[in-house]
Design an enzyme around this catalytic site. Structure first.
Site, short mmCIF file in Angstrom:
data_model
loop_
_atom_site.label_atom_id
_atom_site.label_comp_id
_atom_site.label_asym_id
_atom_site.label_seq_id
_atom_site.Cartn_x
_atom_site.Cartn_y
_atom_site.Cartn_z
CE LYS A 43 36.42 35.19 -30.41
NZ LYS A 43 36.99 36.54 -30.26
CE1 TYR A 275 2.88 29.24 -26.51
CE2 TYR A 275 5.22 29.50 -27.03
CZ TYR A 275 4.18 28.75 -26.50
OH TYR A 275 4.45 27.52 -25.97
C1 LIG Z 1 37.60 36.94 -31.45
C2 LIG Z 1 38.92 37.53 -31.55
C3 LIG Z 1 39.62 37.52 -32.76
C4 LIG Z 1 39.02 37.04 -34.06
O1 LIG Z 1 38.14 38.03 -34.54
P1 LIG Z 1 37.38 37.84 -35.93
O2 LIG Z 1 36.77 39.16 -36.21
O3 LIG Z 1 36.37 36.77 -35.71
O4 LIG Z 1 38.43 37.45 -36.90
C5 LIG Z 1 40.93 38.00 -32.77
N1 LIG Z 1 41.50 38.45 -31.63
C6 LIG Z 1 40.84 38.50 -30.47
C7 LIG Z 1 41.50 39.04 -29.27
C8 LIG Z 1 39.53 38.06 -30.38
O5 LIG Z 1 38.88 38.12 -29.22
#
Ligand SMILES: *Cc1c(COP(=O)(O)O)cnc(C)c1O
Length: 383
Positions: A43, A275
């Site tokens: 993702k 800034y």
């Molecule tokens: C992002 C996610 C994962 C992976 O989580 P990590 O802590 O990065 O391993 C697994 N399952 C779901 C539903 C997620 O949204």
């Protein structure tokens, strides 16, 4: 962007992605969960590392599944030629269910409305959907709460009997797995077993039961079931300091973020920097301009605190991070324009890590790598 522009961009700054590290991490994680299959979570463009090249590397190292949040992310992996199992879990009414079913993507449902849309889409597609039912075992985010679970399970079983779908999975997600020993972890494990029992009594026979994310994969073997969903650890980062250091866990951070020093100049003491003049030089010194800013995903919250390796020493962001640049105080050291400033990497050559930046910005390493924006070219090595 054509090749020449890409090369010019990579000269200013680049995120180098070591695909050999991704492969090594997947192998390490598979050894940690020997009886389960491994899903590499892709993702948000592979946590900022580039989903398509990282997915390919993860497959080469034996990832049986890829996981994404949105259907668009899953469809992009298919369009890039991936032919293995892909699951996707973040759906809204009107999502491209039919395309996902036609492209052999496993979908997820945690509510009756989703099942209804899946059944309609499967009819249009002319083939059964593969569905993972999601239980909320305590996270309090997505998924079906225990009170509505028997009803969701019964509806899914009925649709299965009609041939509209096959329940291929039952799954849930942890709230506190990054805090090993937190009482919520044992409670969620028990709630998950109870949800599985309800589904089995209703006549479902899911081939893939899954609950574990990276921290649970690394610390809670009872949670592995048939599949572990690993994200941040695939990219070589530890889920939290409590789970361990990347090195201690045998993980290799895959992303190295660096930039070319754009300007070095001498200034007197008392000179305000960037800034708001939140930093003032304490004496005659040299300043270096690093051509990266919040437009590249460098957190503005790391103003005055982010660490950078330049000419063998850790320096600190002096004053505010701007949209495109920030300044470091070299303390009088002579550095040439064009030398590399390394913001974070594996940490083996003395450079800071994403975890160091997370601490400096008051966030988690997940966010540090994921937020690096498309303006920073990704350069792949060991492909
Ligand atoms: C992002 C996610 C994962 C992976 O989580 P990590 O802590 O990065 O391993 C697994 N399952 C779901 C539903 C997620 O949204």
């Amino acid at each position: 962007m054509n090749d020449q522009q890409q090369t010019a961009g990579a000269q200013r700054a680049r995120a180098e992605i070591d695909l050999g590290a991704v492969r090594a991490n997947v192998r390490t994680l598979r050894e940690r969960a020997p009886r389960a299959e491994l899903m590499a979570v892709m993702k948000s463009d592979g946590y900022g590392h580039g989903a398509i090249p990282c997915a390919r590397a993860a497959r080469q190292a034996g990832a049986g599944w890829l996981g994404t949040a949105t259907p668009e992310e899953a469809l992009a992996l298919r369009a890039a030629g991936d032919q293995g199992r892909i699951m996707c879990w973040l759906w809204t009414p009107g999502s491209p269910w039919q395309q996902a079913i036609e492209q052999d993507i496993d979908v997820s449902a945690g509510a009756r409305w989703a099942l209804r849309e899946i059944v309609a889409a499967a009819r249009e597609a002319g083939r059964p959907a593969r569905v993972h039912l999601k239980a909320d075992t305590g996270l309090g985010r997505g998924g079906c709460p225990p009170g509505a679970w028997p009803d969701l399970v019964a509806a899914a079983r009925a649709a299965e009997a009609e041939g509209a779908l096959k329940v291929t999975g039952i799954w849930s997600h942890f709230a506190c797995a990054d805090e090993p020993g937190h009482p919520a972890n044992a409670a969620q494990l028990e709630a998950f077993r109870a949800a599985l029992a309800v589904a089995e009594r209703a006549g479902l026979d899911p081939e893939t039961r899954h609950l574990a994310n990276s921290p649970a994969t690394l610390t809670l073997p009872e949670s592995h079931f048939d599949l572990v969903r690993t994200g941040v650890s695939v990219y070589g980062l530890s889920p939290s300091p409590e789970v361990g250091t990347a090195e201690g866990l045998g993980l290799r951070p895959a992303m190295t973020l660096s930039a070319s020093i754009a300007l070095v100049k001498q200034v007197p003491g008392g000179h305000g920097v960037s800034y708001g003049h939140h930093y003032r030089t304490s004496g005659d010194t040299s300043l270096a301009l690093v051509p990266l800013g919040y437009g590249d995903g460098i957190p503005r919250h790391a103003s005055g605190s982010g660490p950078v390796l330049v000419a063998g020493k850790w320096r600190t962001v002096a004053g505010r991070v701007a949209m495109d640049q920030f300044v470091i105080d070299l303390g009088g050291d002579q550095v040439a324009e064009g030398e590399r400033a390394v913001l974070f990497g594996e940490g083996r050559q003395g450079e800071p890590t994403a975890e160091d930046w997370a601490r400096a910005a008051g966030t988690i390493s997940y966010e540090i790598v994921t937020r690096i924006s498309p303006r920073v070219p990704r350069v792949y090595v060991n492909g």
